[in-house]
Design a protein around this motif. Structure first.
Motif: not given
Length: 133
Positions: A1-6, A8-10, A15-17
């Motif tokens: 979950m922390a990776d997902f938020l990271e 989304l907020t970066h 853009k890469a995803q």
């Protein structure tokens, strides 16, 4: 979950995803996220309205108490809970003599080590019952 938020907020990571999505897929994701954001805003607004109502009721009660000459501290004396009475200790139900020392047990809670060892060795709990005379 922390990776997902990271992600989304970066900006660059997001853009890469998203680079493998087509424009129509990307717009679909944006629409879904907007719907979720709108729902969150509605929930927050409803919560704020409910909280404002609650605060208004509290203030009305405070004013009424002040008009009646009742201090808030006086309410504490009325609403204090009565402390529960402790029940009397249970009488021992089982006993065992170990090295001249009498070990008793009510039958509740942790079994004393001496009784447990004898039970593990094959003794019956009834062997340790205190006989009423």
């Amino acid at each position: 979950m922390a990776d997902f938020l990271e992600v989304l907020t970066h900006g660059r990571r997001l853009k890469a995803q998203l680079k493998n999505l087509s424009v129509s897929e990307l717009r679909e994701v944006i629409v879904k996220m907007q719907v979720i954001a709108d729902e969150f805003e509605e929930e927050e607004k409803a919560e704020q309205e409910a909280n404002a109502e609650r605060l208004a009721k509290i203030e009305a009660i405070r004013k009424q108490l002040a008009e009646d000459g009742i201090a808030l501290e006086e309410l504490g004396a009325v609403t204090e809970k009565t402390s529960r009475k402790k029940r009397a200790p249970r009488p021992p139900k089982y006993e065992i003599m170990v090295d001249g020392e009498r070990i008793t047990w009510t039958g509740q809670g942790r079994t004393p080590k001496a009784i447990k060892e004898r039970l593990d060795a094959g003794a019956s709990l009834e062997d340790f019952l205190i006989k009423k005379s």
